[in-house]
Enzyme design. Structure first.
Site, short mmCIF file in Angstrom:
data_model
loop_
_atom_site.label_atom_id
_atom_site.label_comp_id
_atom_site.label_asym_id
_atom_site.label_seq_id
_atom_site.Cartn_x
_atom_site.Cartn_y
_atom_site.Cartn_z
N SER A 69 0.85 -1.19 0.00
CA SER A 69 0.00 0.00 0.00
C SER A 69 0.88 1.24 0.00
O SER A 69 2.01 1.21 0.52
CB SER A 69 -0.90 0.03 1.24
OG SER A 69 -1.55 1.28 1.40
N TYR A 76 -3.00 -1.20 10.11
CA TYR A 76 -2.95 -1.50 8.67
C TYR A 76 -1.73 -0.84 8.04
O TYR A 76 -0.97 -1.50 7.30
CB TYR A 76 -4.23 -1.03 8.00
CG TYR A 76 -4.22 -1.20 6.49
CD1 TYR A 76 -4.59 -2.42 5.93
CD2 TYR A 76 -3.85 -0.16 5.64
CE1 TYR A 76 -4.58 -2.59 4.55
CE2 TYR A 76 -3.83 -0.33 4.27
CZ TYR A 76 -4.19 -1.54 3.72
OH TYR A 76 -4.18 -1.71 2.35
#
Length: 242
Positions: A135, A148
């Protein structure tokens, strides 16, 4: 990575980015195996794409990861590509009463699963490629999703090391670094304003065709080319002072 005539396992390949990868790899004449937790989603996938092979598996559970590997070894020993795509994103705060309970779920799915699955599948004689989906938040955290962001930073780091360590085995390690996209990751409706998955998938496949091993798009391309000062500006923009 050659783009056709592979046998590819995609974790979490029935929705979001995983579904986009599944559809695109099918277009390139690959055999695709998809594993996921929700049997209903897998059934929807095979109804639309009958050639897809599916396997119910919760990759956050160690025993199920081992069972998945044994099943592939027995039924698909010619598998040559693993796509570590399955991930979970939870909006939470370290002050929440259930913070650690929820954090452990993210760590198991986003860190333990790709680490373990990679260590297993590189044992296959036919194996050629690992693809990790990280990400843009690996480089600049969004504090609404702190765990996350941290798990993706771990995945980015271990991908760099794995790429180096697997060179003697001639196994290619590719990192897909997506920005926020219009998926249900983290919750329905949270990402509606972001680019569609289809545009992102086309962008990264152009990079695959060019032989790149770090695939970026939009925001993630910006952060991967930013200096420390630029990253601080992006961090402040993502996380304004209350």
């Amino acid at each position: 990575m050659k783009l056709n005539h592979n046998k590819i396992l995609i974790t979490g390949g029935a929705s979001g980015i995983g579904l986009g990868l599944t559809e695109r790899f099918l277009q390139e004449n690959n055999t695709v195996i998809v594993c996921g937790r929700r049997e209903s989603l897998l059934q929807e996938l095979t109804a639309k794409y009958p050639s897809v092979i599916t396997k119910v598996c919760d990759v956050s559970v160690e025993a199920e990861r081992v069972e998945l590997f044994n099943w592939v070894t027995e039924n698909h020993p010619d598998l040559n590509v693993l796509v570590n795509n399955a991930g979970i994103q939870q909006w939470m705060n370290i002050t929440d009463n259930d913070f650690m309970q929820r954090a452990k779920i993210e760590i198991a799915t986003n860190i333990e699963a790709p680490l373990h699955l990679t260590s297993l599948f590189i044992q296959l004689k036919s194996f050629t490629t690992v693809m990790n989906v990280s990400s843009g938040l690996a480089l600049v955290p969004f504090t609404q999703v702190p765990v996350y962001s941290a798990t993706k930073a771990f995945l980015h780091s271990i991908t760099l090391s794995t790429r180096y360590l697997l060179q003697p085995k001639n196994i290619e390690v590719i990192e897909v670094i997506p920005p926020a996209l219009n998926t249900d990751l983290g919750g329905i409706g949270l990402h509606d304003a972001h680019p569609p998955v289809s545009t992102f998938i086309e962008g990264i496949f152009e990079q695959l065709k060019a032989g790149k091993t770090e695939l970026t798009f939009g925001f993630s391309e910006t952060v991967t080319h930013s200096d420390p000062e630029g990253l601080k500006v992006i961090f402040d923009r993502l996380n304004p002072v209350k």
